[in-house]
Structure formats: structure tokens, C-alpha cells
Design an enzyme around this catalytic site. Structure first.
Site, mmCIF file in Angstrom:
data_model
loop_
_atom_site.group_PDB
_atom_site.id
_atom_site.type_symbol
_atom_site.label_atom_id
_atom_site.label_comp_id
_atom_site.label_asym_id
_atom_site.label_seq_id
_atom_site.Cartn_x
_atom_site.Cartn_y
_atom_site.Cartn_z
ATOM 1 N N PRO A 257 1.059 -34.115 -17.035
ATOM 2 C CA PRO A 257 0.703 -35.377 -16.069
ATOM 3 C C PRO A 257 -0.759 -35.277 -16.889
ATOM 4 O O PRO A 257 -1.599 -36.523 -16.426
ATOM 5 C CB PRO A 257 0.758 -35.322 -15.448
ATOM 6 C CG PRO A 257 1.230 -33.512 -15.198
ATOM 7 C CD PRO A 257 1.866 -33.012 -15.728
ATOM 8 N N ASP B 223 -3.236 -41.079 -9.765
ATOM 9 C CA ASP B 223 -3.499 -40.416 -10.870
ATOM 10 C C ASP B 223 -5.208 -40.495 -11.010
ATOM 11 O O ASP B 223 -6.324 -41.655 -10.099
ATOM 12 C CB ASP B 223 -3.025 -41.544 -12.222
ATOM 13 C CG ASP B 223 -3.991 -41.180 -13.543
ATOM 14 O OD1 ASP B 223 -4.935 -41.089 -13.280
ATOM 15 O OD2 ASP B 223 -2.741 -40.937 -14.138
ATOM 16 N N HIS C 40 -10.055 -19.135 -8.129
ATOM 17 C CA HIS C 40 -10.792 -20.382 -7.633
ATOM 18 C C HIS C 40 -12.420 -20.478 -6.911
ATOM 19 O O HIS C 40 -13.374 -21.311 -6.802
ATOM 20 C CB HIS C 40 -9.922 -20.242 -6.049
ATOM 21 C CG HIS C 40 -8.519 -21.427 -6.155
ATOM 22 N ND1 HIS C 40 -7.427 -20.489 -6.860
ATOM 23 C CD2 HIS C 40 -8.536 -22.189 -6.723
ATOM 24 C CE1 HIS C 40 -6.617 -21.351 -6.886
ATOM 25 N NE2 HIS C 40 -6.613 -21.882 -6.771
ATOM 26 N N ASP D 102 -4.062 -34.865 -5.989
ATOM 27 C CA ASP D 102 -3.154 -34.433 -6.936
ATOM 28 C C ASP D 102 -1.678 -35.921 -7.176
ATOM 29 O O ASP D 102 -1.037 -35.775 -6.595
ATOM 30 C CB ASP D 102 -2.720 -33.700 -6.218
ATOM 31 C CG ASP D 102 -1.684 -32.917 -7.050
ATOM 32 O OD1 ASP D 102 -1.028 -32.835 -7.382
ATOM 33 O OD2 ASP D 102 -2.304 -31.418 -7.571
ATOM 34 N N GLU E 227 -2.320 -26.549 -4.678
ATOM 35 C CA GLU E 227 -2.136 -25.411 -4.297
ATOM 36 C C GLU E 227 -3.073 -25.312 -2.634
ATOM 37 O O GLU E 227 -2.837 -24.719 -1.952
ATOM 38 C CB GLU E 227 -1.873 -23.971 -4.709
ATOM 39 C CG GLU E 227 -2.120 -23.357 -5.988
ATOM 40 C CD GLU E 227 -2.924 -23.810 -7.337
ATOM 41 O OE1 GLU E 227 -2.878 -23.316 -8.008
ATOM 42 O OE2 GLU E 227 -3.621 -24.556 -7.005
ATOM 43 N N ASP F 56 -9.484 -29.513 -11.903
ATOM 44 C CA ASP F 56 -9.093 -27.845 -11.309
ATOM 45 C C ASP F 56 -6.933 -28.905 -11.481
ATOM 46 O O ASP F 56 -6.457 -28.768 -10.726
ATOM 47 C CB ASP F 56 -8.072 -27.466 -9.683
ATOM 48 C CG ASP F 56 -7.693 -26.008 -9.844
ATOM 49 O OD1 ASP F 56 -7.838 -25.802 -11.343
ATOM 50 O OD2 ASP F 56 -7.235 -25.817 -8.800
ATOM 51 N N GLN G 192 6.968 -32.985 -13.523
ATOM 52 C CA GLN G 192 6.607 -31.477 -14.436
ATOM 53 C C GLN G 192 7.369 -30.495 -13.857
ATOM 54 O O GLN G 192 8.589 -31.449 -12.462
ATOM 55 C CB GLN G 192 5.504 -30.596 -14.342
ATOM 56 C CG GLN G 192 4.757 -31.371 -12.360
ATOM 57 C CD GLN G 192 3.617 -30.654 -12.839
ATOM 58 O OE1 GLN G 192 2.623 -29.867 -14.208
ATOM 59 N NE2 GLN G 192 2.600 -31.249 -11.876
#
Length: 306
Positions: free
Chosen positions: A170, A143, A67, A111, A91, A161, A36
């Protein structure tokens, strides 16, 4: 980065025909990962922000609203959350919120995009607040679907998230019935899953939210709807919780506040017992849309947000 002809402005379409613009002070990072387009900038209104594929993901001004709304209701509804799975959450703020709980012994954050995580770790310290250095956190760059399908580990709470299901992005397979089934199989008895589920404003909810809610409801005994207004997103934002029962709805405000006082280190800025009642009191049009929804998101019939 999208900029207007008049100068250094970030703009993005909320829907076709509706645009939000913000003047940029400084671009801290811009580049392409294998998955991305990644942008981190400082801007006039919302402060330091993460933008993926031209979609704002998180801003310094209001990330705590998002969050806390995503993480805390599920964590508080569980009687004793010790193990937590996070899909996405680059993040580090999702992990930050889970790690606030004194009962938590292990958080596994998966992630896929290592570039996003590394840039967030460098440029978004007010988001993660040191969560990446907590010894209870295991960070994996792989993944999340494959991880859940192959791991033997079980979790008390799972937090999904990931960005909206864009066709070129993705994350779209993490909105499918197959993923939710695999995720449910990796939960301990009494386990809870919660997923960010897209916008819930009156002109937005059909993009994603009602289909996600219907899909979660096809897998879990209960699917509970909640929302919070996120100014940087330009609308209310929805969350769907898959649970074995309706405990999240029957907890009183006093019980929630008691659990917060017993379990959580630091001060929550948005979520408490009163806020909880408001979050789960979603409007009539949203409840009716979910009741009428027939779409079930699958690998064969994925959902893409335009």
C-alpha cells in the site's frame, strides 16, 4: 508465514541469493488485512517482531536503533518542533519517539492499515510504550497521501515511516515526487521531512535508497543522507531528510546533547551527539551513488522493490 522444511523457522530473502533465518518460538498473530499479510511472532534472536508481506519491519531487540535514527535527528535539528505528522508507524514506536519531546503539542499519525495498528497495540507493548494513549496523539486510519493533499493543517516535522515500495503493497505512492511536494507544502517555514529510505549496504543501495534520495532532493532545498546498522534487517538502513538548510549537519555534538537534555523525557539508547556524526558520515560509495542517480520516482514511474 514462511517456514523452512526443517521446522518452525521464519526466513526472508535479503537479496536474491542471500537469506536470513530465525527460529520462531510462538506466532502471536497471523492474518491478512485488506492491504498486506501481517505476522507478529516471538523469535529466538530478535524477540517479538512485526513482519509485513514477509519483510521484517521491526523487532524488539533493535527497534530502538531504527526509531531513534529515523525520528530524533529531524526533531533535534528543528529549533522548536510543536506539530508532527507521521505517515505509517503502525507499531507506535515512531510516535513514542516524537512524543518524548516536551515541545510537542500535537502528533497526527496516519496509518492506512487499522489491523496492523490494532495488533501492534495489543502485542507490541514494548514498542509503543503507551504512546497510543497520549492525549497529544491523533490516530487516523486513512490514506496518508490523500490526507496530506486535502488537509489544511501544517506541521513542523514530518516522518515517513512506511514499508518499502512493494508492487502489491500500500505504500509505494508515498515514495513519489508528488507526495514529497504535497508534504513540503504542508510544512511550516523551517519544516523538516524525514523518510525511511531502504537499505544502504554495498550490495543493496540501488534497490531504493539512491532513487529516494534523488527524488527528495528534487523537491527540497537540501537532502541529507544518514544510516544506521539494523541487525534484524541484515544491513545498514538509510534515511533521507528534506530540509530548508544544512542545520542538521552544522549542529555540534555538544549542541545536540544539550537539546536532548533540554527537550527529551526518558533516556535515548542509541542517538546522541557522537552517534549523530557517525550517522551522517555515510560512506563514499553511497554519496557517489546518490550523486550519479538519475531516477526520480513519480506516479507515472513508480519504484518497486523486488
Amino acid at each position: 508465514m514462511r517456514t523452512s522444511p526443517e521446522g518452525n523457522w521464519h526466513y526472508e530473502l535479503i537479496t536474491e541469493g542471500l537469506m536470513q533465518l530465525e527460529q520462531i518460538r510462538e506466532v502471536l498473530f497471523e492474518g491478512d488485512s485488506p492491504y498486506q499479510h501481517v505476522l507478529i511472532h516471538d523469535a529466538e534472536c530478535f524477540g517479538r517482531s512485526l513482519v509485513l508481506d514477509d519483510k521484517t519491519q521491526s523487532t524488539e531487540l533493535d527497534e530502538f536503533v531504527y526509531h531513534e535514527a529515523l525520528v530524533q535527528p529531524a526533531m533535534i535539528a528543528h529549533p522548536n518542533p510543536r506539530t508532527v505528522f507521521i505517515a505509517g508507524g503502525g507499531e507506535g514506536a515512531t510516535a513514542r519517539e516524537a512524543l518524548r519531546h516536551s515541545s510537542v503539542e500535537r502528533v497526527v499519525m496516519v496509518d492506512l492499515d487499522e489491523l496492523v495498528v490494532s495488533m501492534c497495540r495489543k502485542y507490541l507493548p514494548n514498542h509503543h510504550q503507551g504512546a497510543f494513549d497520549d492525549p497529544r496523539l491523533t490516530l487516523l486510519h486513512e490514506d496518508a497521501l490523500k490526507y496530506i493533499e486535502t488537509t489544511d493543517e501544517r506541521f513542523d516535522v514530518a516522518i515517513i515511516d512506511v514499508p518499502d515500495p512493494l508492487e502489491a503493497g500500500p505504500a509505494y505512492l508515498l515514495f513519489t515526487q508528488e507526495f514529497y511536494r504535497s508534504m513540503r507544502s504542508r510544512l511550516n517555514p523551517g519544516g523538516i521531512m524525514v523518510a525511511q529510505s531502504g537499505p544502504t549496504g554495498a550490495t543493496f543501495y540501488e534497490q531504493c535508497f539512491s532513487a529516494v534520495a534523488n527524488t527528495v532532493g528534487s523537491v527540497f532545498p537540501q537532502a541529507h543522507l544518514s544510516e544506521a546498522f539494523i541487525p534484524s534487517f541484515g544491513t545498514t538502513w538509510g534515511f533521507v531528510m528534506g530540509t530548508p538548510d544544512d542545520a542538521v549537519l552544522t549542529l555540534t555534538a555538544d549542541e545536540i546533547d544539550g537539546r536532548i537534555a533540554e527537550r527529551i523525557t526518558g533516556n535515548l539508547r542509541s542517538y546522541d551527539g557522537i552517534a549523530h556524526r557517525g550517522m551522517f558520515a555515510v560512506p563514499k560509495f553511497l554519496r557517489e551513488a546518490v550523486d550519479a542517480e538519475t531516477r526520480v520516482i513519480t506516479r507515472e514511474a513508480p519504484l518497486f522493490v523486488v
